[in-house]
Design a protein around this motif. Structure first.
Motif, mmCIF file in Angstrom:
data_model
loop_
_atom_site.group_PDB
_atom_site.id
_atom_site.type_symbol
_atom_site.label_atom_id
_atom_site.label_comp_id
_atom_site.label_asym_id
_atom_site.label_seq_id
_atom_site.Cartn_x
_atom_site.Cartn_y
_atom_site.Cartn_z
ATOM 1 N N ASN A 12 0.808 -1.213 0.000
ATOM 2 C CA ASN A 12 0.000 0.000 0.000
ATOM 3 C C ASN A 12 0.850 1.276 0.000
ATOM 4 O O ASN A 12 0.432 2.299 -0.540
ATOM 5 C CB ASN A 12 -0.980 -0.008 1.176
ATOM 6 C CG ASN A 12 -2.300 -0.661 0.785
ATOM 7 O OD1 ASN A 12 -2.815 -0.419 -0.310
ATOM 8 N ND2 ASN A 12 -2.847 -1.486 1.659
ATOM 9 N N SER B 263 1.563 1.539 -3.682
ATOM 10 C CA SER B 263 0.438 1.996 -4.513
ATOM 11 C C SER B 263 0.083 3.450 -4.185
ATOM 12 O O SER B 263 -0.332 4.200 -5.052
ATOM 13 C CB SER B 263 -0.774 1.083 -4.333
ATOM 14 O OG SER B 263 -1.274 1.162 -3.027
ATOM 15 N N ARG C 281 0.518 5.362 -7.548
ATOM 16 C CA ARG C 281 -0.793 5.585 -8.169
ATOM 17 C C ARG C 281 -1.736 6.404 -7.297
ATOM 18 O O ARG C 281 -2.881 6.627 -7.654
ATOM 19 C CB ARG C 281 -1.474 4.231 -8.461
ATOM 20 C CG ARG C 281 -0.672 3.324 -9.386
ATOM 21 C CD ARG C 281 -1.535 2.163 -9.873
ATOM 22 N NE ARG C 281 -2.087 1.387 -8.763
ATOM 23 C CZ ARG C 281 -1.467 0.374 -8.163
ATOM 24 N NH1 ARG C 281 -0.270 0.019 -8.552
ATOM 25 N NH2 ARG C 281 -2.042 -0.277 -7.170
ATOM 26 N N SER D 14 -6.659 -5.466 0.195
ATOM 27 C CA SER D 14 -5.515 -5.930 -0.591
ATOM 28 C C SER D 14 -5.159 -7.372 -0.235
ATOM 29 O O SER D 14 -5.396 -7.836 0.878
ATOM 30 C CB SER D 14 -4.319 -5.010 -0.391
ATOM 31 O OG SER D 14 -3.938 -5.009 0.957
ATOM 32 N N CYS E 127 -8.027 0.336 -5.256
ATOM 33 C CA CYS E 127 -7.525 -0.188 -6.511
ATOM 34 C C CYS E 127 -8.479 -1.254 -7.040
ATOM 35 O O CYS E 127 -9.437 -1.618 -6.397
ATOM 36 C CB CYS E 127 -6.143 -0.790 -6.316
ATOM 37 S SG CYS E 127 -6.126 -2.076 -5.077
#
Lengths: 359, 215
Positions: free
Chosen positions: B27, B30, B34, B41, B212
């Motif tokens: 995380n 990400s 992003r 997750s 996500c």
């Protein structure tokens, strides 16, 4: 008060109104188009499916009573039918029959209960930490401490006690989770035992033992096979410094259950349980072959991304699997295994199941 | 192969994310690459990979980050990825003391497998769980000083200090690299690519995005 709450109309165990797909996974927003709910399979497909189920029921007999007889008489019919996909309603039963787990269960009454209730495992905390991180988008495993999470914990804990050398390793949860969607805890446990200890095919435990020896061997074999079958892809991967450990470890460790579309994973598992690990190699090669033209154009970073996000059409089982079946790997796999062992020494395997092992 | 303008950079820095399982490595990655955080997750199996191009000390740097499975047994696969890494983000969970106690084992792991001059940053993640904190900032700070590591506390969930953590380690790597290429006649290490300096706009993701889309 409590009673009244139950009588009230409440949506299921998960307080989530999110729509689910036919396997129980929360639908991705992408697939959630307006026609997403109505766009099912047409009626004639249901009829075909029903005919298929009737054929399968006849082949299996009540509770699997005719199965062994049928397999002995018509092994090729069985193989062909499994390759076309086991009907979903019979999957759990057939998986237990072809994996040899049903026999293990019958030979070991009470053992599972003993492992779950009375034994403690050094891996308990490791298992708990991963429970909510295994199929987190499936309705069965979403509820904290719900039946799905409890079963998953029990199976993994029981296995970690049953085989203390393996214990618990990340990735095993996806195997157990997939099985639990199709059978009871105890059945799932014995199927896990059948796979890792090699009741019918080569044992998988080497994927999880210290040093992950079988992962290393499979990656070695896959790398060579890929270069032989797809020389252009192989050459491009060398140039871009891509090696199979970057994309294929998960394929082997979880037998495609970690990140592939579930309907594809199930079809692969049908064949995997019947024919063994070579289907993992074949599917891997078929994926690369199908996407070869695109892959050979991509630079390193985009390649890594592409190898984790195959296009939807590549992952259609009715396209990918026939392609996979047409790729022959058995002979080379055996030679490459030999080559790998000559280089790295033979791995130690547990003796008990070795005698049964067919190669 | 010709590089498109949006892929041009002055430096390419390889960084690895290591630390016990469940501390939030994936995380953090990400969030940084992003600007996403995923509550649902999955545990990482093997290695994952992501990049982001950003400005560091006025240069365009591409950070190539390898995220590794945290469970000890996976080191058989993951330790190969330490090779050639210029930086390591060693993550622990501020709510789980064992993950902090294991930091010394991870340092040993780096000494055994990584380049000797690798830049290491200690990260205490999950500061959003204030009521569960079990590792004091001061203890981690002292440990980091003793071991010569930089140190920061982050929350990937609240996006606190994540940007700063990556900026800091990339800045440190940059300073070491640029000092080296000034003081040494040897060519720069192979994993640093020289390119044209161009300004990459909009690489900073400012809006928080929801979960996500992994299945």
């Amino acid at each position: 008060m409590e009673k009244k709450r139950i009588d009230d109309y409440e949506p299921g165990p998960v307080p989530s109104p999110r729509p689910l797909d036919r396997f129980g996974f929360v639908k991705q927003e992408l697939n959630n188009s307006p026609d997403g709910l109505t766009k099912g399979r047409p009626a004639y497909e249901y009829e075909r499916e029903e005919r298929r189920v009737r054929k399968w029921r006849k082949m299996i007999g009540v509770g699997g009573s005719d199965w062994k007889h049928y397999v002995r008489r018509k092994p090729h019919v069985v193989k062909r039918r499994i390759r076309k996909g086991i009907p979903d309603c019979l999957r759990g039963l057939v998986w237990q029959l072809i994996s040899g787990s049903r026999d293990l269960l019958l030979m070991n009454p009470g053992v599972y209960e003993q492992l779950v209730i009375y034994e403690t495992s050094a891996s308990e905390l490791d298992i708990i930490r991963d429970i909510s991180r295994t199929f987190p988008s499936h309705v069965f495993f979403q509820q904290r401490h719900g039946p799905g999470q409890r079963s998953l914990y029990n199976v993994l804990k029981a296995y970690s006690v049953f085989d203390r050398d393996v214990g618990y390793v990340q990735g095993m949860g996806f195997l157990a989770g997939l099985l639990l969607l199709y059978m009871s805890e105890e059945d799932a446990f014995w199927l896990l035992v059948a796979l890792l200890k090699g009741a019918v095919h080569a044992p998988m435990e080497g994927l999880y033992l210290v040093g992950l020896p079988l992962v290393q061997q499979y990656l070695f074999q896959f790398d060579h096979l890929m270069r032989e079958h797809l020389p252009k892809v192989g050459e491009h991967f060398s140039q871009e410094m891509i090696n199979p450990s970057m994309y294929a470890s998960q394929w082997f460790i979880t037998v495609f259950s970690y990140s592939f579309p579930f309907h594809l994973a199930l079809r692969i598992w049908d064949v995997f349980l019947n024919e063994g690990v070579k289907i993992v190699f074949k599917v891997g090669l078929a994926l690369l072959k199908y996407c070869a033209d695109d892959l050979t154009k991509l630079p390193f970073e985009k390649l890594i991304h592409a190898l984790r996000n195959f296009p939807e059409d590549a992952m259609d089982p009715d396209t990918l699997l026939p392609m996979a079946y047409s790729i022959k790997v058995s002979k080379r796999l055996e030679e490459l295994k030999q080559e790998y062992e000559d280089k790295n020494g033979k791995p130690v395997q547990s003796a008990e199941f070795n005698e049964k092992q067919k190669l | 192969m010709a590089r498109r303008p949006d892929e041009e950079y002055d430096y390419l820095f390889k960084v690895v994310l290591i630390g016990d399982s469940g501390v939030g490595k994936s995380n953090l990655l990400s969030r940084f690459t992003r600007n996403e955080f995923c509550l649902e997750s999955k545990s990482t199996i093997g290695v994952e990979f992501a990049t982001r191009t950003l400005q560091v000390e006025g240069r365009t740097v591409k950070a190539q980050i390898w995220d590794t499975a945290g469970q000890e047994r996976y080191r058989a696969i993951t330790s190969a990825y330490y090779r050639g890494a210029l930086g390591a983000l060693l993550v622990y969970d501020v709510t789980k003391p064992t993950t902090f106690e294991n930091v010394s084992r991870w340092l040993k792991e780096l000494r055994d497998h990584a380049d000797s001059n690798i830049v290491i940053m200690l990260i205490g993640n999950k500061t959003d769980l204030k009521h569960l904190r079990a590792v004091a900032t001061e203890d981690a700070q002292n440990y980091a000083e003793k071991e010569g590591l930089s140190f920061i506390e982050t929350s990937a969930l609240e996006a606190t200090n994540v940007e700063k953590a990556f900026q800091t380690i990339l800045g440190e790597i940059y300073r070491i690299i640029s000092k080296k290429s000034l003081s040494s006649e040897e060519p720069a290490p192979a994993n640093i690519k020289e390119g044209k300096t161009i300004v990459v706009g909009g690489s900073e993701a400012n809006t928080k995005k929801p979960c996500c889309s992994s299945s």
